[in-house]
Design a protein around this motif. Structure first.
Motif, mmCIF file in Angstrom:
data_model
loop_
_atom_site.group_PDB
_atom_site.id
_atom_site.type_symbol
_atom_site.label_atom_id
_atom_site.label_comp_id
_atom_site.label_asym_id
_atom_site.label_seq_id
_atom_site.Cartn_x
_atom_site.Cartn_y
_atom_site.Cartn_z
ATOM 1 N N MET A 2 22.897 27.997 -0.710
ATOM 2 C CA MET A 2 23.306 27.240 0.439
ATOM 3 C C MET A 2 24.068 28.104 1.451
ATOM 4 N N PRO A 3 23.526 29.256 1.763
ATOM 5 C CA PRO A 3 24.216 30.116 2.726
ATOM 6 C C PRO A 3 24.351 29.479 4.105
ATOM 7 N N HIS A 4 23.399 28.645 4.485
ATOM 8 C CA HIS A 4 23.481 28.001 5.803
ATOM 9 C C HIS A 4 24.677 27.051 5.888
ATOM 10 N N VAL A 5 25.013 26.409 4.782
ATOM 11 C CA VAL A 5 26.175 25.518 4.765
ATOM 12 C C VAL A 5 27.457 26.341 4.882
ATOM 13 N N LYS A 6 27.499 27.465 4.185
ATOM 14 C CA LYS A 6 28.670 28.340 4.292
ATOM 15 C C LYS A 6 28.856 28.828 5.728
ATOM 16 N N ARG A 7 27.754 29.220 6.379
ATOM 17 C CA ARG A 7 27.857 29.698 7.764
ATOM 18 C C ARG A 7 28.306 28.578 8.694
ATOM 19 N N ALA A 8 27.780 27.390 8.490
ATOM 20 C CA ALA A 8 28.206 26.255 9.316
ATOM 21 C C ALA A 8 29.675 25.940 9.075
ATOM 22 N N PHE A 9 30.098 26.005 7.820
ATOM 23 C CA PHE A 9 31.505 25.755 7.503
ATOM 24 C C PHE A 9 32.396 26.753 8.244
ATOM 25 N N GLU A 10 32.010 28.014 8.230
ATOM 26 C CA GLU A 10 32.806 29.031 8.930
ATOM 27 C C GLU A 10 32.927 28.699 10.413
ATOM 28 N N ARG A 11 31.878 28.173 10.983
ATOM 29 C CA ARG A 11 31.881 27.810 12.405
ATOM 30 C C ARG A 11 32.841 26.655 12.702
ATOM 31 N N TYR A 12 32.958 25.702 11.775
ATOM 32 C CA TYR A 12 33.726 24.478 12.026
ATOM 33 C C TYR A 12 35.042 24.374 11.247
#
Length: 103
Positions: A1-11
């Motif tokens: 789930m790397p995309h979720v981690k990247r989104a989390f970093e953004r928000y």
């Protein structure tokens, strides 16, 4: 789930957005090992598979629910390819919720 981690970093500094991962894993030790390996910085909770199936019709894992401030599920995506592994797709759902505000 790397995309979720990247989104989390953004928000992660946006107080209007919260990420909560819910694991349906029956083995707490296995979950602990996975979390340690993945180093999720967001909240992670364990859920009951039977309850998830009954209340949310979760039969595919992962399942993503985008919930507004009133607690209403506005968007959902199920399975591994639902976001195309794109943090931008996750961000689209979040921005739509923010744009709409609470009902």
């Amino acid at each position: 789930m790397p995309h979720v981690k990247r989104a989390f970093e953004r928000y992660k500094t946006d107080d209007s957005v919260a990420f909560v991962l819910v694991s349906l894993d029956d083995d707490p030790k296995r979950l602990s090992r996975y979390l340690e390996e993945q180093k999720f910085a967001m909240i992670v909770a364990r859920g009951d598979r039977q309850i998830a199936e009954e209340r949310f019709k979760v039969t595919d894992v992962p399942a993503f629910f985008y919930i507004d401030r009133a607690g209403v599920i506005r968007y959902e995506a199920r399975g591994l390819e639902t976001h195309g592994e794109a943090a931008d797709r996750v961000a689209w759902y979040i921005e739509e919720l923010k744009r709409r505000g609470s009902p």
